[in-house]
Design an enzyme around this catalytic site. Structure first.
Site, short mmCIF file in Angstrom:
data_model
loop_
_atom_site.label_atom_id
_atom_site.label_comp_id
_atom_site.label_asym_id
_atom_site.label_seq_id
_atom_site.Cartn_x
_atom_site.Cartn_y
_atom_site.Cartn_z
N ASP A 1 0.80 -1.23 0.00
CA ASP A 1 0.00 0.00 0.00
C ASP A 1 0.83 1.28 0.00
O ASP A 1 0.36 2.33 0.43
CB ASP A 1 -0.93 0.00 1.22
CG ASP A 1 -1.92 -1.15 1.19
OD1 ASP A 1 -2.43 -1.43 0.08
OD2 ASP A 1 -2.19 -1.76 2.24
N ALA A 2 2.06 1.21 -0.50
CA ALA A 2 2.93 2.39 -0.49
C ALA A 2 2.51 3.44 -1.51
O ALA A 2 2.87 4.62 -1.38
CB ALA A 2 4.38 1.98 -0.74
N THR B 1 1.49 2.76 -7.83
CA THR B 1 0.79 3.14 -9.06
C THR B 1 0.55 4.64 -9.12
O THR B 1 0.73 5.27 -10.16
CB THR B 1 -0.54 2.39 -9.17
OG1 THR B 1 -0.28 0.98 -9.13
CG2 THR B 1 -1.24 2.72 -10.48
N LYS C 1 3.07 -3.36 -16.19
CA LYS C 1 2.73 -4.02 -14.92
C LYS C 1 2.77 -5.51 -15.24
O LYS C 1 1.75 -6.13 -15.52
CB LYS C 1 1.33 -3.59 -14.46
CG LYS C 1 0.85 -4.22 -13.17
CD LYS C 1 1.41 -3.52 -11.97
CE LYS C 1 0.80 -4.10 -10.69
NZ LYS C 1 1.40 -3.51 -9.47
N ASP D 1 -4.74 -0.99 -11.58
CA ASP D 1 -3.43 -0.32 -11.63
C ASP D 1 -2.89 -0.30 -13.06
O ASP D 1 -2.38 0.71 -13.53
CB ASP D 1 -2.44 -1.03 -10.71
CG ASP D 1 -2.78 -0.85 -9.25
OD1 ASP D 1 -3.61 0.02 -8.93
OD2 ASP D 1 -2.22 -1.58 -8.42
N ALA E 1 5.16 -5.72 -8.11
CA ALA E 1 3.97 -6.16 -7.37
C ALA E 1 4.33 -6.18 -5.90
O ALA E 1 5.27 -6.88 -5.50
CB ALA E 1 3.52 -7.54 -7.85
N GLY E 2 3.61 -5.41 -5.08
CA GLY E 2 3.93 -5.37 -3.66
C GLY E 2 5.29 -4.73 -3.44
O GLY E 2 5.65 -3.74 -4.06
#
Length: 233
Positions: free
Chosen positions: A13-14, A17, A38, A59, A123-124
């Site tokens: 959740d940083a 995107t 992505k 995203d 991703a993440g």
């Protein structure tokens, strides 16, 4: 010759995107052509397209809207998985095999479309597994692509950011820059935390993005400096 960077984050959740789209818009505003990928996404919805139904990720769709080049969805997000869980778990449930070689091939094919700035969103965080042996971080290393670190500014972010930066450099990947993205509007001692990170992360700060109700690419772009990444036209 265009520049390519791998965008990673301190965690899921940083705001990777949001920041990636902001960087793309900042580049567009200076007259640069842009491309974004992505390679793998988890957390997709079924989208009706005529008689066919296909998985789409929000995203990836946002990246397509922000970049200047026009590519088919399947090139931007070749591996789309439905459950919003870790990619290797979602892939196992779907009977899909994700390998680093496969992702490298997808990216190299898409990057044949030349642009001034290409951004590959992970991703993440940095150490997200693709399978039982490989991590998403291996993609940046295999492509010889410098990393941009998005730090989600919240309690605990100092350790997360420094550990991630340390892992990036230990993997032999250049850390091209980092962005402070405030995801907790009530974060205590925000300025002190930011200054600590600025002093300790061995890369330039590309921007400080406050907590925003409007996270459109145009709004976010105003807080970002892409000059360390590209030669401005």
């Amino acid at each position: 010759m265009g520049k390519t960077y791998f965008v990673t984050g301190t965690d899921t959740d940083a705001g990777k995107t949001v920041i990636t789209c902001g960087l793309l818009e900042a580049a567009r505003l200076t007259g640069l052509t842009t491309l974004a990928l992505k390679p793998v996404s988890a957390g997709c919805h079924q989208s009706e397209n005529g008689l066919n139904s296909a998985l789409r990720n929000q995203d990836a769709l946002a990246l397509m809207e922000a970049m200047t080049l026009s590519l088919p969805y399947e090139q931007v997000n070749p591996l789309a998985l439905e459950p919003p869980v870790a990619p290797h778990i979602a892939a196992a449930e779907a009977g899909v095999c994700i390998t680093l070689d496969r992702l490298v091939g997808y990216c190299r094919g898409a990057l044949m479309h030349k642009s001034d700035l290409a951004l590959i969103e992970g991703a993440g965080g940095w150490r997200v597994p693709l399978n039982s042996r490989e991590m998403i971080s291996g993609l940046a290393k295999a492509l010889n692509t410098p990393a941009i670190l998005v730090v989600g500014m919240k309690l605990g972010c100092i350790s997360q950011a420094l550990l991630t930066a340390e892992a990036i450099l230990r993997d032999g990947v250049k850390l091209a820059g980092w962005v402070a993205n405030q995801i907790d509007p009530g974060m205590s001692r925000y300025e002190e935390n930011f200054q600590t990170l600025k002093n300790l992360i061995p890369a330039p700060c590309l921007g400080v993005v406050p907590f925003l109700s409007d996270t459109s690419s145009g709004r976010v772009a105003g807080y970002l400096d892409i000059s360390p990444l590209v030669a401005i036209k």
